[in-house]
Design a protein around this motif. Structure first.
Motif, short mmCIF file in Angstrom:
data_model
loop_
_atom_site.label_atom_id
_atom_site.label_comp_id
_atom_site.label_asym_id
_atom_site.label_seq_id
_atom_site.Cartn_x
_atom_site.Cartn_y
_atom_site.Cartn_z
N UNK A 1 30.11 -13.68 -11.13
CA UNK A 1 30.68 -14.27 -12.32
C UNK A 1 32.14 -14.56 -12.00
N UNK A 2 32.58 -15.75 -12.27
CA UNK A 2 33.93 -16.17 -11.89
C UNK A 2 34.96 -15.48 -12.79
N UNK B 1 42.02 -15.23 -15.74
CA UNK B 1 41.06 -16.28 -16.06
C UNK B 1 39.63 -15.77 -15.86
N UNK B 2 38.82 -15.86 -16.90
CA UNK B 2 37.42 -15.50 -16.83
C UNK B 2 37.10 -14.02 -16.95
N UNK B 3 38.12 -13.17 -17.03
CA UNK B 3 37.87 -11.73 -17.02
C UNK B 3 37.20 -11.29 -18.32
N UNK C 1 33.41 -9.49 -18.64
CA UNK C 1 33.20 -8.15 -19.20
C UNK C 1 32.29 -8.16 -20.41
N UNK C 2 32.21 -9.29 -21.08
CA UNK C 2 31.43 -9.38 -22.32
C UNK C 2 29.97 -9.00 -22.08
N UNK D 1 40.71 -6.78 -21.28
CA UNK D 1 39.47 -7.53 -21.53
C UNK D 1 38.36 -6.61 -22.03
N UNK D 2 38.26 -5.42 -21.46
CA UNK D 2 37.21 -4.48 -21.85
C UNK D 2 37.41 -3.99 -23.29
N UNK D 3 38.64 -3.79 -23.68
CA UNK D 3 38.92 -3.35 -25.05
C UNK D 3 38.49 -4.41 -26.06
#
Length: 257
Positions: free
Chosen positions: A39-40, A47-49, A53-54, A81-83
């Motif tokens: 996954x980019x 960008x894309x993180x 993570x979603x 991003x995880x939060x």
């Protein structure tokens, strides 16, 4: 489980990915380049993180970076991003003795550990000693010096990267455990002893010269701050690791003895 692995094409990360896939989990590798199973996502730019993570149940953070605050910045991007994406379990791989050896890279590891601990995410941190591969590469490089082979005047407790990957994969599918016991190799050996094993495996002869480097970091190594004498969890020795690398006897490496 659906698991994201950063640094999933690296020495440790690729093995973690293999273990998780073999166990039947859906594994995504965060990468700046598109590809099968990837996954980019760029941890440096962000960008894309968040998209990567979603929807994942866990994130194994094996990506690393050198330079002041580089490692921490990567982790901060991932944590943010995880939060925002459901708070998955975050597993981070650090280094044994990171808080005992005043080396810049180690200090970055400690800062990243603290960032993760305070992030509000469910987390697990595993510290490992140096991989066999790292010491092999360093010692092979030192053996290219004619006649005399310099080695540091300290000991190491190298561990097999595959055994570390087994443990990381196990932690990734388990419940968040905080700071778990360190993982270290089965033997504590002087650098000189490890160098002799490399020379024997490569068919070379060198005069070994133990070097005592100055500075606080090297004093930390000499004191054994990077060792875990009570955590000899690994089984594969450095000699066994070398035996699995017949390229050491390749004539292009051996050259003149």
């Amino acid at each position: 489980m659906r698991i994201l692995v950063t640094g999933g094409t690296g020495l440790l990360g690729s093995r973690v990915v293999s273990r998780l896939v073999d166990a039947g989990h859906q594994v995504l590798v965060a990468s700046r380049k598109a590809g099968a199973g990837r996954v980019v996502a760029d941890l440096k730019s962000g960008v894309g993180v968040r998209e990567a993570v979603a929807g994942v149940d866990a994130v194994v953070h094996c990506a690393t970076a050198f330079g002041r605050r580089s490692e921490t910045r990567l982790a901060a991007t991932l944590v943010d991003a995880a939060l925002r994406a459901g708070r998955p379990h975050l597993v981070y791989v650090s280094i044994v003795g990171a808080d005992r050896v005043p080396l810049g890279y180690y200090q970055e590891k400690v800062a990243t550990e603290r960032l993760i601990e305070r992030s509000g995410l469910p987390w697990t941190v595993l510290r490992a000693t140096q991989f066999h591969d790292l010491l092999r590469v360093l010692l092979v490089g030192a053996a290219r010096v004619p006649l005399v082979m310099p080695v540091p005047d300290c000991s190491f407790q190298p561990v097999d990267v595959g055994e570390v990957a087994d443990r990381v994969a196990e932690l990734a599918v388990g419940a968040p455990a905080g700071r778990v016991p360190d993982i270290a190799g089965p033997e504590i050996r002087r650098a000189r002893d490890l160098a002799e094993l490399v020379l024997a495996a490569a068919g070379r002869r060198r005069v070994l010269l133990a070097i005592r480097l100055p500075g606080k970091a090297f004093r930390g190594y000499r004191r054994g701050g990077h060792l875990a004498a009570d955590r000899r969890a690994g089984r594969i020795t450095f000699a066994e690791h070398l035996a699995a690398h017949p390229a050491l006897r390749n004539a292009s490496y051996r050259g003149r003895s």
